[in-house]
Design a protein around this motif. Structure first.
Motif, PDB file in Angstrom:
ATOM      1  N   LYS A   3      24.290  58.795  72.068  1.00 25.93           N
ATOM      2  CA  LYS A   3      23.624  57.784  73.153  1.00 25.93           C
ATOM      3  C   LYS A   3      24.689  56.919  73.570  1.00 25.93           C
ATOM      4  O   LYS A   3      24.476  56.354  74.792  1.00 25.93           O
ATOM      5  N   TYR A   4      25.600  56.264  72.678  1.00 21.29           N
ATOM      6  CA  TYR A   4      26.341  55.354  72.838  1.00 21.29           C
ATOM      7  C   TYR A   4      27.607  55.805  73.814  1.00 21.29           C
ATOM      8  O   TYR A   4      27.821  54.983  74.715  1.00 21.29           O
ATOM      9  N   THR A   5      28.069  56.872  73.815  1.00 23.11           N
ATOM     10  CA  THR A   5      29.128  57.530  74.490  1.00 23.11           C
ATOM     11  C   THR A   5      28.690  57.891  75.829  1.00 23.11           C
ATOM     12  O   THR A   5      29.383  57.803  76.647  1.00 23.11           O
ATOM     13  N   SER A   6      27.331  58.222  75.896  1.00 24.47           N
ATOM     14  CA  SER A   6      26.889  58.682  77.351  1.00 24.47           C
ATOM     15  C   SER A   6      26.440  57.494  78.286  1.00 24.47           C
ATOM     16  O   SER A   6      26.554  57.507  79.096  1.00 24.47           O
TER      17      SER A   6
END
Length: 134
Positions: free
Chosen positions: A130-133
């Motif tokens: 979720k953080y990288t997207s």
């Protein structure tokens, strides 16, 4: 002219003509209502808000006492410290100065038992995705 000066000057009371209000030489001035006394307060960081949010997600009708919240806060700080220490050791073994998700993941596998480790791994992987997207 005499009347104007009398209006502007405060009325005297008592035999000696002292001030009213009871403040003597060493009396402190009142602080305004919104002003803070003393210096800066030390900010205390806790997990209380997050613990409460998770509790409400799981059991919306259940509350938690201050004592129980302090215990939960200490527990989370302890687990966080243990995981960070283990990840740091792994980082030193790999001769890297940066903690990556790989070190954290390995520390979780080593520190947490069985099913709890599996659940933590899936939640961690989901959070990193979720953080990288974003």
């Amino acid at each position: 002219r005499e009347q104007q000066t009398e209006m502007n000057m405060p009325a005297k009371s008592g035999a000696k003509g002292g001030k009213t209000g009871g403040k003597g030489k060493g009396a402190k001035a009142k602080t305004p209502k919104g002003a803070k006394k003393g210096g800066k307060r030390k900010s205390v960081r806790t997990w209380s808000l997050y613990i409460f949010k998770v509790l409400k997600q799981v059991h919306s009708d259940t509350g938690i006492s201050n004592k129980a919240m302090n215990i939960m806060n200490s527990f989370i700080n302890d687990v966080f410290d243990r995981l960070a220490t283990e990840a740091s050791k792994l980082s030193k073994i790999n001769k890297t100065k940066t903690l990556s998700s790989r070190e954290i993941q390995t520390a979780v596998r080593l520190m947490l038992p069985g099913e709890l480790a599996k659940h933590a791994m899936s939640e961690g992987t989901k959070a990193v995705a979720k953080y990288t997207s974003a």
